[in-house]
Motif scaffolding. Structure first.
Motif, PDB file in Angstrom:
ATOM      1  N   THR A   1      11.957  11.403 -22.430  1.00 17.04           N
ATOM      2  CA  THR A   1      11.459  11.167 -23.708  1.00 17.04           C
ATOM      3  C   THR A   1      10.088  11.996 -23.657  1.00 17.04           C
ATOM      4  N   LEU A   2       9.261  12.063 -22.607  1.00 21.81           N
ATOM      5  CA  LEU A   2       8.328  13.145 -22.570  1.00 21.81           C
ATOM      6  C   LEU A   2       8.427  14.609 -22.730  1.00 21.81           C
ATOM      7  N   LEU A   3       9.388  14.886 -22.118  1.00 24.43           N
ATOM      8  CA  LEU A   3      10.054  16.464 -22.347  1.00 24.43           C
ATOM      9  C   LEU A   3      10.187  16.752 -23.733  1.00 24.43           C
ATOM     10  N   ALA A   4      11.030  15.957 -24.513  1.00 27.89           N
ATOM     11  CA  ALA A   4      11.359  16.102 -25.878  1.00 27.89           C
ATOM     12  C   ALA A   4      10.124  16.042 -26.975  1.00 27.89           C
TER      13      ALA A   4
ATOM     14  N   ALA B   1       3.422  16.301 -26.666  1.00 30.75           N
ATOM     15  CA  ALA B   1       2.849  15.983 -25.494  1.00 30.75           C
ATOM     16  C   ALA B   1       2.450  17.057 -24.502  1.00 30.75           C
ATOM     17  N   PRO B   2       1.447  17.021 -23.885  1.00 34.28           N
ATOM     18  CA  PRO B   2       0.978  18.209 -22.784  1.00 34.28           C
ATOM     19  C   PRO B   2       2.022  17.808 -21.621  1.00 34.28           C
ATOM     20  N   LEU B   3       2.414  18.947 -21.083  1.00 32.96           N
ATOM     21  CA  LEU B   3       3.407  18.849 -20.038  1.00 32.96           C
ATOM     22  C   LEU B   3       2.641  19.589 -18.844  1.00 32.96           C
ATOM     23  N   PRO B   4       3.158  19.346 -17.648  1.00 36.56           N
ATOM     24  CA  PRO B   4       2.741  20.095 -16.485  1.00 36.56           C
ATOM     25  C   PRO B   4       3.006  21.445 -16.641  1.00 36.56           C
ATOM     26  N   ASP B   5       2.072  22.577 -16.036  1.00 29.91           N
ATOM     27  CA  ASP B   5       2.171  23.894 -16.306  1.00 29.91           C
ATOM     28  C   ASP B   5       3.630  24.507 -15.760  1.00 29.91           C
ATOM     29  N   ASP B   6       4.472  23.905 -15.045  1.00 30.47           N
ATOM     30  CA  ASP B   6       5.726  24.379 -14.663  1.00 30.47           C
ATOM     31  C   ASP B   6       6.770  23.722 -15.552  1.00 30.47           C
ATOM     32  N   ALA B   7       6.461  23.115 -16.627  1.00 24.94           N
ATOM     33  CA  ALA B   7       7.504  22.666 -17.509  1.00 24.94           C
ATOM     34  C   ALA B   7       7.322  23.063 -18.933  1.00 24.94           C
TER      35      ALA B   7
ATOM     36  N   HIS C   1       9.067  22.101 -22.961  1.00 24.49           N
ATOM     37  CA  HIS C   1       9.815  21.124 -23.880  1.00 24.49           C
ATOM     38  C   HIS C   1      11.193  21.174 -23.706  1.00 24.49           C
ATOM     39  N   ASN C   2      11.963  20.171 -23.837  1.00 29.85           N
ATOM     40  CA  ASN C   2      13.217  20.217 -23.313  1.00 29.85           C
ATOM     41  C   ASN C   2      13.851  18.945 -23.706  1.00 29.85           C
TER      42      ASN C   2
END
Length: 176
Positions: A52-55, A59-65, A67-68
């Motif tokens: 849910t977060l990645l999609a 949403a801000p993501l960690p530097d190594d992530a 959107h997915n």
């Protein structure tokens, strides 16, 4: 065969658990999980939260992530595999992971699931406006590189990714 990409859900817990168990202790490409995976309810709940977060592109993501979209490859209510569609590439994905990663459980391979799932992943890439996608596979994975080539993949190179804990990887671009 009615193939669809379904986001992780508790509704298919038993089928998901059986699919994950089939991979044993090995990495499950496209699953969003790190090996070894324990196919239990807590793992699935964490996966649903992560998915849910990645999609969520707001949403801000960690530097190594990046959107997915994490999907399960489902045929008539059975989880037969996994597909991850990354909206963009970071350094690691440009070198080794690509935009789309997928895997099919051993008992369901050579039945057209990977090809169907890749086609659906390419449709998703078109939806968000990409012009081309990078797809990678191990150099010795004949089934996977034939699937990618069958979807229009053009080989960029075969690269040594031993520094990233992979062997030789084929990197393909598919124009959309």
């Amino acid at each position: 065969m009615t193939i669809e990409l379904t986001r992780p859900t508790t509704d298919l817990f038993d089928s998901w658990a059986a699919a994950v168990a089939e991979f044993g202790d090995s990495h499950v490409d496209g699953s969003g999980l790190q090996a070894p995976v324990t196919p239990d309810r807590a793992t699935l709940d964490a996966l649903i939260e992560k998915s849910t977060l990645l999609a969520d592109t707001s949403a801000p993501l960690p530097d190594d992530a990046v959107h997915n979209d994490l999907y399960w490859i489902v045929d008539d209510g059975e989880v037969v595999g996994f597909l991850s569609f990354r909206h963009e590439l970071n350094e690691w994905l440009r070198e080794a992971g690509g935009h789309i990663g997928y895997s099919v459980r051993a008992s369901r391979r050579r039945q057209g699931y990977a090809s169907a799932a890749l086609r659906l992943g390419l449709e998703r890439a078109r939806e968000i406006g990409l012009d081309r996608v990078l797809v990678t596979c191990d150099d010795d994975n004949v089934g996977s590189y034939r699937t990618i080539e069958g979807a229009g993949g053009v080989l960029q190179d075969v690269s040594d990714q031993s520094e990233r804990a992979y062997a030789m990887l084929r990197r393909y671009w598919i124009a959309l």
